[in-house]
Write a protein that holds these residues in place. Structure first.
Motif, mmCIF file in Angstrom:
data_model
loop_
_atom_site.group_PDB
_atom_site.id
_atom_site.type_symbol
_atom_site.label_atom_id
_atom_site.label_comp_id
_atom_site.label_asym_id
_atom_site.label_seq_id
_atom_site.Cartn_x
_atom_site.Cartn_y
_atom_site.Cartn_z
ATOM 1 N N GLY A 139 8.671 1.172 1.383
ATOM 2 C CA GLY A 139 7.612 1.310 2.376
ATOM 3 C C GLY A 139 7.156 -0.005 2.962
ATOM 4 N N ALA A 140 6.315 0.080 3.971
ATOM 5 C CA ALA A 140 5.729 -1.050 4.707
ATOM 6 C C ALA A 140 6.787 -1.777 5.549
ATOM 7 C CB ALA A 140 5.023 -2.008 3.769
ATOM 8 N N LYS A 141 6.330 -2.797 6.252
ATOM 9 C CA LYS A 141 7.253 -3.553 7.129
ATOM 10 C C LYS A 141 8.157 -4.430 6.262
ATOM 11 C CE LYS A 141 4.687 -3.345 11.302
ATOM 12 N NZ LYS A 141 3.226 -3.513 11.238
ATOM 13 N N GLY A 176 9.783 0.694 5.107
ATOM 14 C CA GLY A 176 9.485 2.121 5.304
ATOM 15 C C GLY A 176 9.771 2.621 6.701
ATOM 16 N N TYR A 177 10.477 1.836 7.494
ATOM 17 C CA TYR A 177 10.689 2.253 8.880
ATOM 18 C C TYR A 177 12.065 2.903 9.059
ATOM 19 C CZ TYR A 177 6.124 0.645 9.643
ATOM 20 O OH TYR A 177 4.752 0.540 9.561
ATOM 21 N N GLY A 204 5.152 3.704 -0.095
ATOM 22 C CA GLY A 204 4.055 3.361 0.817
ATOM 23 C C GLY A 204 4.436 3.594 2.262
ATOM 24 N N LEU A 205 4.509 4.872 2.643
ATOM 25 C CA LEU A 205 4.897 5.219 4.019
ATOM 26 C C LEU A 205 3.710 5.776 4.794
ATOM 27 C CD1 LEU A 205 8.157 7.221 3.154
ATOM 28 C CD2 LEU A 205 8.008 4.816 3.763
ATOM 29 N N GLY A 206 2.547 5.864 4.143
ATOM 30 C CA GLY A 206 1.401 6.549 4.746
ATOM 31 C C GLY A 206 1.625 8.051 4.640
ATOM 32 N N LYS A 238 4.081 11.357 5.619
ATOM 33 C CA LYS A 238 5.505 11.005 5.475
ATOM 34 C C LYS A 238 5.868 10.766 4.008
ATOM 35 C CE LYS A 238 8.925 7.819 7.471
ATOM 36 N NZ LYS A 238 9.143 6.611 8.284
ATOM 37 N N GLY A 249 -1.074 2.170 2.129
ATOM 38 C CA GLY A 249 -0.952 0.782 2.570
ATOM 39 C C GLY A 249 -1.092 -0.230 1.432
ATOM 40 N N ASP A 280 0.589 -3.692 1.675
ATOM 41 C CA ASP A 280 -0.112 -4.610 2.597
ATOM 42 C C ASP A 280 -1.285 -5.274 1.879
ATOM 43 O OD1 ASP A 280 1.239 -3.910 5.277
ATOM 44 O OD2 ASP A 280 0.648 -1.973 4.496
ATOM 45 N N ARG A 309 -13.506 -2.263 5.076
ATOM 46 C CA ARG A 309 -12.217 -2.024 5.731
ATOM 47 C C ARG A 309 -12.405 -1.733 7.215
ATOM 48 N NH1 ARG A 309 -8.414 1.809 2.222
ATOM 49 N NH2 ARG A 309 -6.791 0.888 3.490
ATOM 50 N N ARG A 349 -9.465 1.463 12.423
ATOM 51 C CA ARG A 349 -9.613 2.574 11.478
ATOM 52 C C ARG A 349 -10.738 3.525 11.877
ATOM 53 N NH1 ARG A 349 -6.530 1.419 6.857
ATOM 54 N NH2 ARG A 349 -7.327 3.249 5.828
ATOM 55 N N ARG A 408 -9.835 6.998 12.531
ATOM 56 C CA ARG A 408 -9.469 7.719 11.310
ATOM 57 C C ARG A 408 -10.701 8.066 10.484
ATOM 58 N NH1 ARG A 408 -4.483 4.640 8.593
ATOM 59 N NH2 ARG A 408 -5.220 5.962 6.904
HETATM 60 N N1 UDP Z 1 4.511 2.795 7.124
HETATM 61 C C1 UDP Z 1 5.855 2.850 6.824
HETATM 62 N N2 UDP Z 1 6.652 3.630 7.597
HETATM 63 C C2 UDP Z 1 6.184 4.375 8.618
HETATM 64 C C3 UDP Z 1 4.788 4.334 8.905
HETATM 65 C C4 UDP Z 1 3.973 3.536 8.122
HETATM 66 O O1 UDP Z 1 6.323 2.209 5.889
HETATM 67 O O2 UDP Z 1 6.976 5.063 9.271
HETATM 68 C C5 UDP Z 1 3.637 1.974 6.253
HETATM 69 C C6 UDP Z 1 2.751 0.966 6.959
HETATM 70 O O3 UDP Z 1 3.492 -0.216 7.233
HETATM 71 C C7 UDP Z 1 1.656 0.762 5.914
HETATM 72 C C8 UDP Z 1 1.566 2.142 5.246
HETATM 73 O O4 UDP Z 1 2.756 2.827 5.600
HETATM 74 O O5 UDP Z 1 2.095 -0.172 4.955
HETATM 75 C C9 UDP Z 1 0.382 2.999 5.713
HETATM 76 O O6 UDP Z 1 -0.776 2.326 5.540
HETATM 77 P P1 UDP Z 1 -2.208 2.985 5.793
HETATM 78 O O7 UDP Z 1 -3.195 1.884 5.786
HETATM 79 O O8 UDP Z 1 -2.149 3.887 6.984
HETATM 80 O O9 UDP Z 1 -2.358 3.915 4.509
HETATM 81 P P2 UDP Z 1 -3.631 4.236 3.620
HETATM 82 O O10 UDP Z 1 -3.692 3.165 2.567
HETATM 83 O O11 UDP Z 1 -4.832 4.290 4.511
HETATM 84 O O12 UDP Z 1 -3.239 5.569 3.064
#
Ligand code: UDP
Length: 247
Positions: free
Chosen positions: A110-112, A138-139, A162-164, A167, A189, A192, A215, A222, A225
């Motif tokens: 997950g994440a960038k 995660g892309y 960690g894809l949110g 997903k 997230g 991150d 946050r 946010r 959201r």
């Molecule tokens: N993300 C990902 N792939 C996707 C969309 C999002 O890996 O297709 C990651 C994004 O980079 C981030 C996480 O998913 O690291 C979502 O974070 P967010 O803050 O929305 O999640 P929360 O902690 O609020 O649930």
């Protein structure tokens, strides 16, 4: 352990402390039991109430922890108080430590790209020798079988996803159908936060239950959201009134 489930708008939360949760999860890891963990906040609960197929996914989870003070507050309104908040981020850090201690393998998904690379580097520095068997950004499309196969090949004891939402839960459910073992947990997230890309609130904010406010100030995007929060609390009040009438 008082592991009674607490119903918040049809999502069944585990009424456990973070320590208790960790013990239960590690016992399952030691036995190679497949385990699906969701750490759910009010946003997830509202989304599940609006999307039946996501609610159905949550029903497949072995454990759902109360991630966010909003859930703890809601449990009090419903007169079924949850003992404490079990934040996904903190649980993830505890599981990293346990994996290190017990030589259990982990995979990070997950994440960038730069965030997941930094996460891997930080874990290996903080917990030298940890069995990090792979990581991947995660892309990718959920239909992408390559990512799935790559994780399956390493047969990890734990996978942090960690894809949110939604997903991550969709991916986890599919993964656990194919895997032989693994504790698999959606962490949003958290990568991150772990690498400092998104700062976690200082302790005083967390203690005052104002992490959400911190946050919001740090990430004004946010706000859209967070509009779900008042709607969530109103729905909980209505549900609690209806329940009392039914009794
Ligand atoms: N993300 C990902 N792939 C996707 C969309 C999002 O890996 O297709 C990651 C994004 O980079 C981030 C996480 O998913 O690291 C979502 O974070 P967010 O803050 O929305 O999640 P929360 O902690 O609020 O649930």
């Amino acid at each position: 352990m008082t592991n009674k489930k607490v119903d918040i708008l049809h999502v069944l939360f585990d009424n456990v402390t973070q320590k208790e949760m960790l013990v239960v999860l590690m016992n399952r890891v030691k036995k190679n039991k497949k385990t699906f963990v969701v750490t759910a906040n009010p946003e997830i609960v509202m989304y599940a109430n609006e999307h039946q197929e996501y609610m159905h996914l949550l029903k497949q989870a072995n454990f759902i922890t109360a991630d966010g003070i909003g859930i703890v507050k809601a449990s009090k309104i419903m007169s079924t108080p949850i003992v404490e908040r079990v934040a996904g981020y903190d649980l993830m850090l505890d599981l990293f430590k346990e994996a290190h201690l017990l030589e259990k393998s982990i995979y990070l998904l997950g994440a960038k790209q730069e965030v997941i690379e930094a996460t891997a580097k930080k874990i290996e520095t903080e917990l030298p020798g940890i069995q990090l068997v792979g990581y991947e950004n995660g892309y990718f499309e959920l239909s992408d079988e390559i990512v799935m196969r790559n994780v399956l090949k390493t047969n990890p004891d734990m996978v942090f996803v960690g894809l949110g939402f939604p997903k991550q839960e969709k991916w986890i459910e599919h993964y656990l159908q194919l895997a032989d073992k693994g504790l698999v947990m959606g962490v949003g997230g958290a990568f991150d936060a772990y690498t400092g890309k998104v700062k976690r609130a200082p302790d005083c904010f967390i203690k005052m239950n104002l992490e959400w406010f911190y946050r919001l100030v740090k990430q004004p995007s946010r706000l859209m959201r967070m509009r779900v929060l008042p709607k969530f609390l109103i729905s909980v009040y209505v549900e609690s009134k209806n329940q009392k009438k039914r009794r």
